[in-house]
Design a protein around this motif. Structure first.
Motif, short mmCIF file in Angstrom:
data_model
loop_
_atom_site.label_atom_id
_atom_site.label_comp_id
_atom_site.label_asym_id
_atom_site.label_seq_id
_atom_site.Cartn_x
_atom_site.Cartn_y
_atom_site.Cartn_z
N GLY A 88 -7.68 2.76 -5.55
CA GLY A 88 -6.88 3.97 -5.71
C GLY A 88 -6.64 4.74 -4.42
N ARG A 89 -7.04 4.18 -3.29
CA ARG A 89 -6.87 4.85 -2.00
C ARG A 89 -5.81 4.16 -1.15
N PRO A 106 1.53 3.13 8.50
CA PRO A 106 1.23 3.09 7.06
C PRO A 106 0.86 1.66 6.66
N THR A 107 0.28 1.51 5.48
CA THR A 107 -0.08 0.18 4.99
C THR A 107 0.33 0.01 3.53
N ARG A 108 0.39 -1.24 3.13
CA ARG A 108 0.64 -1.59 1.74
C ARG A 108 -0.63 -2.27 1.24
N ARG A 109 -1.12 -1.82 0.09
CA ARG A 109 -2.34 -2.41 -0.48
C ARG A 109 -1.96 -3.63 -1.29
N GLY A 113 -6.23 -7.03 0.52
CA GLY A 113 -6.56 -5.95 1.44
C GLY A 113 -5.34 -5.13 1.82
N PHE A 114 -5.46 -4.39 2.91
CA PHE A 114 -4.37 -3.55 3.39
C PHE A 114 -3.55 -4.31 4.42
N ILE A 141 1.48 8.60 4.75
CA ILE A 141 0.88 8.68 3.40
C ILE A 141 1.95 8.39 2.34
N ASP A 142 3.13 8.98 2.52
CA ASP A 142 4.23 8.76 1.59
C ASP A 142 4.68 7.30 1.54
N GLN A 143 4.64 6.62 2.69
CA GLN A 143 5.11 5.24 2.77
C GLN A 143 4.05 4.22 2.36
N SER A 144 2.79 4.61 2.35
CA SER A 144 1.71 3.69 2.03
C SER A 144 1.55 3.53 0.51
N THR A 145 0.93 2.42 0.13
CA THR A 145 0.68 2.17 -1.29
C THR A 145 -0.79 1.87 -1.52
N SER A 146 -1.22 2.04 -2.77
CA SER A 146 -2.60 1.75 -3.16
C SER A 146 -2.58 0.93 -4.44
N LEU A 147 -3.74 0.41 -4.82
CA LEU A 147 -3.88 -0.31 -6.10
C LEU A 147 -4.76 0.49 -7.03
#
Length: 147
Positions: A88-89, A106-109, A113-114, A141-147
């Motif tokens: 969730g992060r 930014p990263t994509r989950r 992993g990231f 933060i806006d562009q990144s995703t989490s699971l």
């Protein structure tokens, strides 16, 4: 020193966990988080966020990273297992390179992993103008995703 890095984890309510990194000389040099952690609860002050991020950047290699055992994030959250700790992060990479200056990525989950979104990297230059680091972080933060 040609490179520095700070790890930023963001939960669903935009609280931040900021972790300094260090270098393990084995295996050709491996960047790993060290036990220097700051937490910021949302809402936070723009200048406070920038100050903490830059302080953590200055803590680069202040400690030798642990090669095995719990990660600083797991210790901070009181959880066992990196997968549980990052659930969730979002993850944001704040780095500096001698020839490029500061940048936020930014990263994509994904399940593995990231993954850095290098095409969305936000370059800040050699000197950070007040306010730009905070804006770059919010954008990442806006562009990144989490699971």
């Amino acid at each position: 020193m040609e490179f520095k890095r700070v790890s930023i984890y963001v939960d669903k309510t935009n609280n931040l966990i900021v972790i300094a990194n260090g270098l393990i000389d084995k295996w050709g040099g491996m960047i790993k988080e060290i036990d220097m952690v700051e937490q910021l609860s949302f809402p936070y002050e723009e200048n406070n966020v920038e100050t903490i991020l830059l302080q953590m950047m200055n803590n680069w290699c202040a400690l030798t990273p642990e090669e095995v055992g719990s990660t600083p994030l797991e210790k901070c959250l009181g959880l066992q297992g990196y997968t549980k700790a990052v659930k969730g992060r979002k993850f944001i990479d704040f780095s500096w390179r001698i020839n490029e200056g500061y940048f936020v990525t930014p990263t994509r989950r994904e399940k593995t992993g990231f993954v850095s979104l290098k095409d969305k990297r936000i370059m800040l230059g050699q000197q950070i103008v007040p306010g730009t680091l905070y804006c770059a972080l919010m954008n990442a933060i806006d562009q990144s995703t989490s699971l």
